[in-house]
Every structure is written in C-alpha cells, then in structure tokens.
Design a protein around this motif. Structure first.
Motif, short mmCIF file in Angstrom:
data_model
loop_
_atom_site.label_atom_id
_atom_site.label_comp_id
_atom_site.label_asym_id
_atom_site.label_seq_id
_atom_site.Cartn_x
_atom_site.Cartn_y
_atom_site.Cartn_z
N ASN A 69 12.78 11.82 -46.50
CA ASN A 69 14.10 12.29 -46.10
C ASN A 69 14.17 13.82 -46.07
O ASN A 69 13.69 14.48 -47.00
N HIS A 72 19.95 17.78 -45.55
CA HIS A 72 20.68 18.90 -44.94
C HIS A 72 21.76 19.43 -45.87
O HIS A 72 22.05 20.62 -45.90
N ASP A 94 23.60 14.23 -46.83
CA ASP A 94 23.47 14.31 -45.37
C ASP A 94 21.97 14.45 -45.11
O ASP A 94 21.40 15.51 -45.38
N THR A 96 18.23 13.29 -42.81
CA THR A 96 17.50 12.69 -41.68
C THR A 96 16.33 11.90 -42.26
O THR A 96 15.53 12.44 -43.04
N LYS A 102 16.49 9.48 -37.61
CA LYS A 102 17.92 9.20 -37.63
C LYS A 102 18.61 9.96 -38.77
O LYS A 102 18.19 9.88 -39.92
N ARG A 103 19.67 10.66 -38.40
CA ARG A 103 20.44 11.39 -39.41
C ARG A 103 21.62 10.53 -39.85
O ARG A 103 22.32 9.96 -39.01
N ASN A 104 21.80 10.41 -41.13
CA ASN A 104 22.97 9.66 -41.60
C ASN A 104 23.47 10.18 -42.94
O ASN A 104 22.84 11.02 -43.58
#
Lengths: 131, 131
Positions: A69, A72, A94, A96, A102-104
């Motif tokens: 991961n 951010h 936050d 990716t 995929k950013r979530n």
C-alpha cells in the motif's frame, strides 16, 4: 472497574496512538505488544487467515501491508478508553493498493486488549471501499 | 481536550450503553439522539443506503432490524470514551436473520459523535459472518 488497570490501559493506549500518529506502527508492535499477541481481522481469505498469533505473524502482516500500500494520508483518532482492560482506536487511510493501482479509503476501528502491561489482542472492524 | 466536553460525552456514553445493555436501543434513540442524527453503515445496498439522516430514518432502520432478526444473545461492551466529543461501543449479537433462517454472529463497533448534549452521528464498523 479498577482505576489501576484502567490507568495502565490508558497509558498504553496513549503510547500506541502516539506511535501510530507518527507513522511508527512497527515501533508500537515492537514496544507494546505481547509475544503472544492475537490479531483478528474482519475477514480472512485463503492467503491471509482471519486470526493469527504471535509477534512474527503480526510483524509479517504489517510488512505485507506496508509493501503493498502507498499511503497518501492517514488519520488516527483516539484512544477511546474503556473501564477495564480494553481501548479502541479509529484509523482512516487514503491508500493506493499497489498490485491493482486502485486508490481507496480504508476506514476502520481497532479494539485492543491489554494484559500485564502489554497488548495481547487486537481486533479490526472495517470497510475498505464505498458502495 | 476540554474536560467539560469530555465529561458530557462520557455521561451520554454511559446512558447509551445502559439502554443498550437493557435491550432498550429504541429508548436510547428517542432520548439521546439529535433530530439531525446521521447514521452510517459499513456498507449500503439498493434498498438500504449507507448513510441516512434524521430520527425517522434511524427509527426505521431500528424497526427493520428488530423485525427481521431474532436475538438469541447480546453483548454490549463499553463505552470507550475519547478525549473530545466521541465515544465507541462494542456489540456482539447472536441472531437469526428471519427471512433466511440463517443464524450468525454479528460483531461490530460503533463510533458516536456528541454535540450540544445529543448524539449527532453514529458510524458502524462490522463483519456479519465468519470466513
């Protein structure tokens, strides 16, 4: 409720949150966790069991997460301290997920149990994406 | 942290947990919730949005849940109180979902926000079955 155990729990809770707010989650594990730590996720799968036991297994989970991961931004709220040997922390990452790009928003609460001055159990409650 | 707001939060937290331990969840809503309560689930779907607002919507959710679930046993642990306007509660319900007849263990944490002496936000973090 015993005030003594609650104060000890609160002190460890504050230390853990301080580490996590500084992004030093691995230091929290090394410093505050029992060798017999039990770690329980919301869900398991074939490659990652829902429940693992022991410092090495928990270190492995942490390393896997950091490797996969990109963070951010992180919010750590708490601790939320109970009357006895438990406390909770709210996390919002936050991130990716590198393998998929995929950013979530990973939002979760963790419930910790303290015994003899060490964290002996952590349990996570979460959702990982919006619907 | 202001001690005053934290004490007020702790008082409401204790009231809410007392109601829920007595199975009087609807009384907690009627007594402690703001008319502008915002309620957020882990996940939403077509018939049940993830986020609803207002006492009527929250009452509706509670009534739907009670109608559709037979509760065999309930554990309420907490409250877990933070420094400011938030507290958390752990719930574990042994329930049968009546439409399917499936019995499962519904384990969750709720994070509550208090403002002006009322609960203005509740957010649930959960899993609903073992894997």
């Amino acid at each position: 409720m015993t005030t003594a155990s609650s104060s000890a729990t609160a002190a460890i809770a504050e230390e853990l949150v301080s580490f996590c707010k500084a992004g030093r989650n691995m230091d929290a594990i090394e410093t505050l966790y029992s060798p017999d730590i039990v770690s329980i996720e919301s869900m398991g799968n074939a490659s990652m069991p829902r429940e693992v036991k022991g410092l090495d297994a928990v270190r492995g989970k942490g390393e896997w997460w950091r490797t996969n991961n990109e963070v951010h931004a992180a919010t750590v709220d708490g601790p939320f301290v109970g009357d006895d040997d438990k406390f909770a922390v709210y996390y919002n990452y936050d991130v990716t997920f590198k393998p998929t790009g995929k950013r979530n928003n990973m939002e979760e609460m963790a419930l910790y149990t303290v015994k003899d001055g060490k964290v002996v159990r952590e349990q996570f409650f979460y959702r990982t994406s919006d619907t």
